[in-house]
Design an enzyme around this catalytic site. Structure first.
Site, PDB file in Angstrom:
ATOM      1  N   TYR A 197      -5.232 -12.419  -7.874  1.00  0.00           N
ATOM      2  CA  TYR A 197      -6.566 -12.233  -7.291  1.00  0.00           C
ATOM      3  C   TYR A 197      -7.572 -12.706  -8.342  1.00  0.00           C
ATOM      4  CZ  TYR A 197      -4.717  -9.093  -3.630  1.00  0.00           C
ATOM      5  OH  TYR A 197      -4.042  -8.557  -2.554  1.00  0.00           O
ATOM      6  N   LYS A 293      -4.275  -4.440   3.620  1.00  0.00           N
ATOM      7  CA  LYS A 293      -3.953  -3.187   4.311  1.00  0.00           C
ATOM      8  C   LYS A 293      -3.818  -3.258   5.826  1.00  0.00           C
ATOM      9  CE  LYS A 293      -3.727  -0.375   0.889  1.00  0.00           C
ATOM     10  NZ  LYS A 293      -2.397  -0.476   0.356  1.00  0.00           N
TER      11      LYS A 293
HETATM   12  C1  PHB Z   1      -1.161 -12.816   2.171  1.00  0.00           C
HETATM   13  O1  PHB Z   1      -0.104 -13.054   1.577  1.00  0.00           O
HETATM   14  O2  PHB Z   1      -1.454 -13.387   3.241  1.00  0.00           O
HETATM   15  C2  PHB Z   1      -2.121 -11.837   1.601  1.00  0.00           C
HETATM   16  C3  PHB Z   1      -1.804 -11.181   0.432  1.00  0.00           C
HETATM   17  C4  PHB Z   1      -2.695 -10.266  -0.110  1.00  0.00           C
HETATM   18  C5  PHB Z   1      -3.909 -10.035   0.523  1.00  0.00           C
HETATM   19  C6  PHB Z   1      -4.221 -10.680   1.695  1.00  0.00           C
HETATM   20  C7  PHB Z   1      -3.322 -11.590   2.243  1.00  0.00           C
HETATM   21  O3  PHB Z   1      -4.787  -9.167  -0.044  1.00  0.00           O
END
Ligand code: PHB
Ligand code: APR
Length: 387
Positions: A197, A293
């Protein structure tokens, strides 16, 4: 046609509910507006909390999930050119999350429902609900059908009809954000073992995956963003700029085979029930995807609903059904808060106020330097057992 529970919508909420009811000996009919192919191919998020994995495992629909799902013990937060790992297992007594696409969960549940030869009707139209009788009416294969039931489960997502049918009895809580996510799927090897992230001055970015050879990445963009303005080279360039590390970093690139822009919102209706209609999943609430979530909350709702329906069917005990909304909403608001917290900490609003930018940086530094702050993020991300 008659059944105990009429389930509108074959997303994770409707299909998990149908499976939990089957295991409790309660009859249901699931109706879905789209085709089987459409719901199985629809690309959505892909993170399962430990408790969601446990639910699917106990429901006997997790064989492929255990084979193909990727267990992750942490995530990386990346900002200021540095990466910081949040170690879920160390911070939460060994808990983890599993990365497995929502449409894979949907495929497994549909296969199980069909193997049990239980009713699941695709491509229904003209759906309406009568919450007083209760009954669900629809057209299937050109014929008008009326489904009489004891209870209706409104699992028809944010754009469904169930919530609207009782809108006069609901209070809406809502926040719309000034940004959206441009999501891609690419044939490329993940560039990290765990999700990244990133908070960058150019905006938020997320690197996720679906398999050892398919990655899912997202870029913060404007809600009005025109996808045609984003040829593949621009996407990779922007992702690389936002994931840059002082020590050097570049993503493994590959063919992009899916692209889309999704707006972000926070939304809750209260109560999640009116008479014999019970709303579950996205029909009742939406969270911005930053906390991963959406699917987990849908599963948590229907676990509560299935337990309440079990008592009702066994002895006519309505106490679980009466407290359904209250029981769900405690988790819904905890998760709303967490999703809002992650979203606010990681995104850069256009023309960000410099004071807010400093607060955001202070929050990121805190989460990455204080064990207490990191533990709070970790326990919410892996999912709280009790709320
Ligand atoms: C996803 O892998 O699509 C994904 C992963 C984490 C998130 C949102 C989407 O916070
Ligand atoms: N009649 C029958 N089915 C309907 C109708 C209708 N009138 N309207 C919508 N549907 C169907 C949709 O086609 C969809 O398949 O209801 C289903 C709802 O599924 P989801 O949107 O996946 O919602 P839910 O099951 O609550 O799962 C929540 O989905 O959007 C993601 O992030 C969200 O992960 C979360 C999860």
């Amino acid at each position: 046609m008659k059944t105990q529970v009429g389930i509108v919508g074959a997303g994770p909420a409707g299909l998990v509910l149908a499976r939990l009811l089957e295991l409790r000996g309660i009859s249901s009919v699931v109706i879905e507006a789209r085709s089987r192919d459409y719901v199985e191919q629809r690309v959505r998020a892909g993170v399962l909390e430990q408790r969601s994995v446990d639910c699917l495992t106990e429901a006997g629909v997790a064989d492929r999930l255990h084979e193909e799902g990727m267990v992750h013990h942490g995530i990386e937060l990346r900002f200021g050119g540095q990466g910081h790992r949040i170690d879920f297992s160390a911070l939460t007594d060994g808990k983890s999350i599993t990365v497995y696409g929502q449409q894979e969960v949907v495929k497994d549940l549909i296969a199980a429902r069909l193997a049990s030869e239980l009713p699941l009707l695709f491509e229904v139209s003209d759906v309406s609900v009568d919450v007083d009788r209760p009954a669900v009416s629809f057209t299937h294969d050109g014929s008008a059908v009326e489904l009489e039931c004891d209870v209706i489960a409104g699992c028809d997502g944010f754009h469904g009809i169930c919530r609207d049918a009782v809108a006069d009895h609901l209070t809406v809580f809502e926040r719309v954000y000034l940004f959206a996510w441009l999501g891609i799927l690419a044939h490329s090897k993940p560039s990290s073992e765990e999700l990244i992230y990133a908070n960058h001055e150019r905006g938020f970015a997320l690197h996720s995956m679906r398999s050892p050879s398919v990655t899912r990445s997202y870029l913060q963009v404007s809600p009005e963003e025109d996808i045609d303005e984003w040829p593949d080279e621009r996407i990779w360039e922007e992702l690389n700029a936002r994931f840059a590390l002082d020590s050097g970093f570049s993503l493994n690139e590959g063919e992009i085979f899916e692209k889309g822009v999704t707006p972000m919102r926070s939304f809750v209706v209260e109560p999640m029930q009116h008479r014999k209609l019970f709303l579950a999943g996205d029909a009742a609430h939406i969270v911005p995807p930053t906390g991963a979530k959406g699917m987990n909350l849908a599963i948590a709702d229907v676990e509560i609903l299935a337990a309440a329906l079990e008592s009702f069917a066994a002895s006519g005990d309505e106490s679980g059904l009466q407290s359904y909304s209250e029981d769900c909403l405690r988790r819904v608001w905890r998760v709303q808060h967490f999703s809002f917290f992650m979203t606010s900490m990681l995104h850069r609003p256009e023309n960000q106020d410099p004071f807010e930018a400093q607060l955001q940086r202070a929050q990121l530094d805190y989460v990455c330097s204080s064990e207490a702050a990191a533990r709070s993020l970790a326990e919410n991300y892996v999912g709280l057992d009790r709320v």
